[in-house]
Structure formats: C-alpha cells, structure tokens
Design a protein around this motif. Sequence first.
Motif, mmCIF file in Angstrom:
data_model
loop_
_atom_site.group_PDB
_atom_site.id
_atom_site.type_symbol
_atom_site.label_atom_id
_atom_site.label_comp_id
_atom_site.label_asym_id
_atom_site.label_seq_id
_atom_site.Cartn_x
_atom_site.Cartn_y
_atom_site.Cartn_z
ATOM 1 N N ASP A 26 -14.507 -10.111 -36.007
ATOM 2 C CA ASP A 26 -15.301 -10.569 -37.143
ATOM 3 C C ASP A 26 -14.733 -11.912 -37.569
ATOM 4 O OD1 ASP A 26 -17.295 -9.416 -39.439
ATOM 5 O OD2 ASP A 26 -15.767 -10.737 -40.289
ATOM 6 N N LEU A 27 -15.597 -12.839 -37.940
ATOM 7 C CA LEU A 27 -15.101 -14.162 -38.307
ATOM 8 C C LEU A 27 -14.187 -14.108 -39.525
ATOM 9 C CD1 LEU A 27 -18.185 -16.503 -37.737
ATOM 10 C CD2 LEU A 27 -16.352 -15.867 -36.156
ATOM 11 N N GLY A 28 -14.319 -13.077 -40.336
ATOM 12 C CA GLY A 28 -13.453 -12.932 -41.496
ATOM 13 C C GLY A 28 -12.116 -12.286 -41.190
ATOM 14 N N ASP A 29 -11.902 -11.893 -39.936
ATOM 15 C CA ASP A 29 -10.625 -11.279 -39.564
ATOM 16 C C ASP A 29 -9.485 -12.288 -39.653
ATOM 17 O OD1 ASP A 29 -11.865 -8.893 -38.960
ATOM 18 O OD2 ASP A 29 -11.913 -9.253 -36.790
ATOM 19 N N PRO A 30 -8.322 -11.859 -40.151
ATOM 20 C CA PRO A 30 -7.137 -12.710 -40.003
ATOM 21 C C PRO A 30 -6.828 -12.887 -38.518
ATOM 22 C CG PRO A 30 -6.744 -10.931 -41.573
ATOM 23 C CD PRO A 30 -8.037 -10.616 -40.877
ATOM 24 N N LEU A 31 -6.421 -14.067 -38.137
ATOM 25 C CA LEU A 31 -6.095 -14.303 -36.731
ATOM 26 C C LEU A 31 -5.033 -13.321 -36.247
ATOM 27 C CD1 LEU A 31 -6.481 -16.179 -34.230
ATOM 28 C CD2 LEU A 31 -4.472 -17.421 -35.059
ATOM 29 N N THR A 54 -7.868 -16.936 -41.534
ATOM 30 C CA THR A 54 -8.923 -16.213 -40.827
ATOM 31 C C THR A 54 -9.521 -17.051 -39.703
ATOM 32 O OG1 THR A 54 -10.673 -16.985 -42.300
ATOM 33 C CG2 THR A 54 -9.486 -14.982 -42.950
ATOM 34 N N ILE A 55 -10.268 -16.371 -38.859
ATOM 35 C CA ILE A 55 -10.898 -17.047 -37.725
ATOM 36 C C ILE A 55 -11.912 -18.071 -38.207
ATOM 37 C CG2 ILE A 55 -12.377 -16.674 -35.711
ATOM 38 C CD1 ILE A 55 -11.001 -13.873 -35.485
ATOM 39 N N ILE A 56 -12.695 -17.721 -39.224
ATOM 40 C CA ILE A 56 -13.694 -18.677 -39.704
ATOM 41 C C ILE A 56 -13.025 -19.887 -40.355
ATOM 42 C CG2 ILE A 56 -14.046 -17.650 -42.003
ATOM 43 C CD1 ILE A 56 -17.065 -18.245 -41.582
ATOM 44 N N GLU A 57 -11.871 -19.681 -40.982
ATOM 45 C CA GLU A 57 -11.148 -20.815 -41.554
ATOM 46 C C GLU A 57 -10.640 -21.749 -40.461
ATOM 47 O OE1 GLU A 57 -9.562 -18.537 -45.609
ATOM 48 O OE2 GLU A 57 -8.246 -18.750 -43.859
ATOM 49 N N LEU A 58 -10.219 -21.197 -39.348
ATOM 50 C CA LEU A 58 -9.796 -22.040 -38.226
ATOM 51 C C LEU A 58 -10.986 -22.805 -37.655
ATOM 52 C CD1 LEU A 58 -7.419 -19.500 -36.469
ATOM 53 C CD2 LEU A 58 -6.720 -21.582 -37.657
ATOM 54 N N LEU A 59 -12.124 -22.138 -37.522
ATOM 55 C CA LEU A 59 -13.321 -22.804 -36.997
ATOM 56 C C LEU A 59 -13.773 -23.945 -37.897
ATOM 57 C CD1 LEU A 59 -15.376 -19.678 -35.874
ATOM 58 C CD2 LEU A 59 -14.605 -21.511 -34.356
ATOM 59 N N PRO A 118 3.815 -25.036 -40.366
ATOM 60 C CA PRO A 118 2.448 -25.314 -39.909
ATOM 61 C C PRO A 118 1.454 -25.576 -41.032
ATOM 62 C CG PRO A 118 2.953 -22.980 -39.698
ATOM 63 C CD PRO A 118 4.235 -23.665 -40.063
ATOM 64 N N PHE A 119 1.720 -25.046 -42.243
ATOM 65 C CA PHE A 119 0.742 -25.159 -43.327
ATOM 66 C C PHE A 119 1.044 -26.340 -44.238
ATOM 67 C CE2 PHE A 119 0.107 -20.718 -42.180
ATOM 68 C CZ PHE A 119 -1.278 -20.626 -42.217
ATOM 69 N N LEU A 120 -0.016 -27.055 -44.604
ATOM 70 C CA LEU A 120 0.072 -28.116 -45.601
ATOM 71 C C LEU A 120 -0.684 -27.759 -46.875
ATOM 72 C CD1 LEU A 120 -0.451 -31.330 -43.435
ATOM 73 C CD2 LEU A 120 1.693 -30.234 -44.103
ATOM 74 N N HIS A 121 -1.620 -26.803 -46.773
ATOM 75 C CA HIS A 121 -2.465 -26.434 -47.907
ATOM 76 C C HIS A 121 -2.691 -24.921 -47.895
ATOM 77 C CE1 HIS A 121 -3.346 -30.718 -48.140
ATOM 78 N NE2 HIS A 121 -3.695 -30.682 -46.868
ATOM 79 N N PRO A 122 -3.033 -24.338 -49.044
ATOM 80 C CA PRO A 122 -3.387 -22.914 -49.065
ATOM 81 C C PRO A 122 -4.633 -22.667 -48.218
ATOM 82 C CG PRO A 122 -2.991 -23.744 -51.292
ATOM 83 C CD PRO A 122 -3.049 -24.937 -50.401
ATOM 84 N N SER A 123 -4.658 -21.567 -47.514
ATOM 85 C CA SER A 123 -5.807 -21.247 -46.662
ATOM 86 C C SER A 123 -7.070 -21.078 -47.497
ATOM 87 C CB SER A 123 -5.536 -19.961 -45.875
ATOM 88 O OG SER A 123 -4.482 -20.147 -44.959
ATOM 89 N N GLY A 124 -8.169 -21.631 -46.974
ATOM 90 C CA GLY A 124 -9.472 -21.442 -47.582
ATOM 91 C C GLY A 124 -9.787 -22.325 -48.762
#
Length: 463
Positions: free
Chosen positions: A86-91, A104-109, A143-149
Amino acid sequence: MTTSQEELLPTTRRALLHRIAVAQAEGRAPSLVAAVVRGGRTVWHGSRTSMDGHAPDENVQYRIGSITKTFTAVLVLRLRDEGLLDLGDPLEKHLPETGVGEATIIELLAHTSGLAAESPAPWWERTSGSLRPELPDVMGEQPFLHPSGRRFHYSNPGYTLLGALVEKLRGAPWEDVLRREVLEPLGLKRTSTRPQEPHAGGWAVHPWADAMLPEPVEDLGRMAPAGQLWSTTDDLARFAVFLAKGDDRVLSAESVREMRTPAAPPEAVDVLDGAAYGLGMQVQRRDGRLLVGHGGSLPGFLASLTLSVQDDVAAVVLANCTSGPLVALAAADLVRIVAEAEPRIPEPWRPMPAVDTAVLELAGPWYWGTNAFALRLTADGLVSLEPLSGKGRRSRFRANGDGTWTGLEGYYAGEILKAVRRPDGTVDHLDLGSFVFTRQPYDEEAAVPGGVDPDGWRGSDSF
C-alpha cells in the motif's frame, strides 16, 4: 509508432525547427534532438548539431537522468496495483533496516519523506557507484533534513530506496524488472541502463569560451533507479503516450492519472511558478496549460519529457551538454506551438449506448442550499455535477453498481453520491458526503438538515 511529419502544417514544422535551433544555438549545445507526439504518434522530429553531416536522428541514445524516476515510479505503482504493498505503508514494513523509520512509500514517490537531496560526498553523478555499494552508503549518517510528510524536498536517495523496494519484492535486480515489466511491453527497445550504439557523447561547454570538455560516464550503482537510463526521442515519445493514456499491460489509465496528480505540498517558490509534484512526475501550469512529465540531467546531458493531456500533445528534448539549453522550457514551447497552431479536433459527440431511466430522472438542476448545480449523464457512463455559475466545486462520478457513485476529482474525489428516496420510491434529495442537494432551494418537501422555516421565502415587507 511511425513518424509522419506531413501531418503537421509546414508553418508549424518550421516554427518547431526554429524553436530547437534557438535552443541549440543560444544554449551552445553540441547537439540537440527533439520530437513531438500528437494523437498517440510521433508527428515531428528535428535535430541541430555543431558537426556538419552528423545530425542525430530519433534512434540516437542520450542519457536521460531523472526521467528514470518516472520509470521507477511505474514499477512501484505496479506493485501497489497487484496488492503487494500500500502506498501508505512505511518503507520499513517491506524493506527493514534502511534507517528511514516511518517514511512511507508515497512520501518517497512524492519527495516528501524529508530525506536529503543527495547522497554523501563524493558527488555521486561523477563518481562510480562502486563507492556506494550498499544502502547505508547512499543514505549517510543523517539521512533526514526535514520531518516526513511536511514539505516537498527533492531526494535522489529516496528513489534509490524505491529501487531497492522493487528488487526486494520482485526478487530480481531493478534493471531486470524494468526491462521485463515496462521496456519490453511498451516496445522501448532503445532504452537501457548502459549506452548502446549509436549514442551521443556527453560534453561540458566552457561558460566563458566556445570550448568543450568530455564528461565521464559513470555507472551509478545503487543510485541507478534515480537517474541511470539512456534513451532516444523515439522511445520517450512512446513512453509519453503511455503516460497520457496508460497501457493495461503495464499500468492502467487510472493509475497513470494518479501519477500525474499533485501529491506533494508545493513550496512557496513553486506556487509562484505554478509547479507541483505527483508520483514520479513533475506538474506545472504554464501559459494556462497543465503540463506533466519529468526533466533530467547528468554530467554531459540534459533531458525533458513534457505532455499536455488536454491538448493530446507531448514533446521530448534531449541535449548532450552539462548545462546551457533550457530543455524544459523548449519542450513546453514545442507543446504550445502545436497546440496553438493546430488545436486538437474534438471527438464527435455521440449519445450514450443505453439509458437507465432511474438515473435519467436525476439529471437536471439541483440546489445545495441556494447554490445551483447541474447533474448530467455522459456517454462514457459517468455522472457530472457542476455549479451553474461555472465556478466552484465540481466532479465526475463513477457508478459503483449499487445505486451510488464515487467522485473522481477535486473536492469530491472519493466521496459517495447517492439518491435518497421516499417510501414511495420518488427521489427526496441527493446526499453527497452528508451534503444535501434538493430540487428547489431549501426544498420544504425534502429532508434538509436543520429544517426549513415553515413560513418559507419572504420579501422585505415581511421584516
């Protein structure tokens, strides 16, 4: 797909040639090649070169950089459509121990995962992928510069992770899956992960002198899903047709439409530019026209694929230089030239094949409070609801087979429309996500939430 340049008017063909000639000359590109697609076929191809007698044709490969991301996104959407994720799944659910937590997958996309734009030094585009053999080498210590989403932040490592996700769920290398599931079904025989003759060489052009320097060609290794591919104008023209219409052998029209839909919150500067990002596709409004596609660059190469679904026109522009020609602007101009010089001929109106009288009785004017709407039945089996003023919320709805309809776009996307009937079977009102639409403004005969004043409508003498 065949090339038939006669299908465009001579004046249009000359305008297209003039535009790419300006792009090549002013951008000082060693070579620049372009193609235009209309009605699902290539209708024009042109090129300019600094070497007499060596003009590239539609079969010469150029490196296309980040257009590769659109191909990777197609592979991920295929996994979703098959029910493997599901696109909402955490990677991490499918690819554990990547260090990206709940992204999540959709956030990566959509480039909203918060990951950094690039991998740690050295510069990954000009060094061998062997320097980054594993995912931790690509992601780095922070790896992170900002909060996800929370915001759009373009991330090349994010698409490395998506490529690794494809490999994990398919049990095969990313490039093998890409060839089997996308390139071969679509007939993209000249798209590959490594250059195949004939191909252009990549050059850097000195910013202050008319001199050139050859650029290195590196295998990107783990970063390949973010920018490895080589292709031609002919293959990318075919790919543009797929991105406009879909192909059930690869991805449905509905899923491709989802890719073209903005999914990331735009930054302030992007709002001013009319730019957004979907799922592996860039979205931009230019000159009143909605354009989708993707651009790409790697040392020695620039690329742009741009299409207007409404105009049924797409353009591809490729150049073999690190900087100089504004290929995205050139591609957008090629679309504009054709769309304005030779507007799309609408399909003939045709009646619907059969009429459902139970649905037909719903057609006509409806009122949400005092706002007037029109409900129409269309030949494609959909129902449309739009404000009579021409401004406001509107949507098309697809029948669910149980007497209800689901909204397809805009404010009402995913919302359920249904007709609420009285005990005698007559229609009392329409319910759209709890909003009540009646045949008359605040119809006193209908079940309007909050009720209708029993004294009804009145004029100033009643106050």
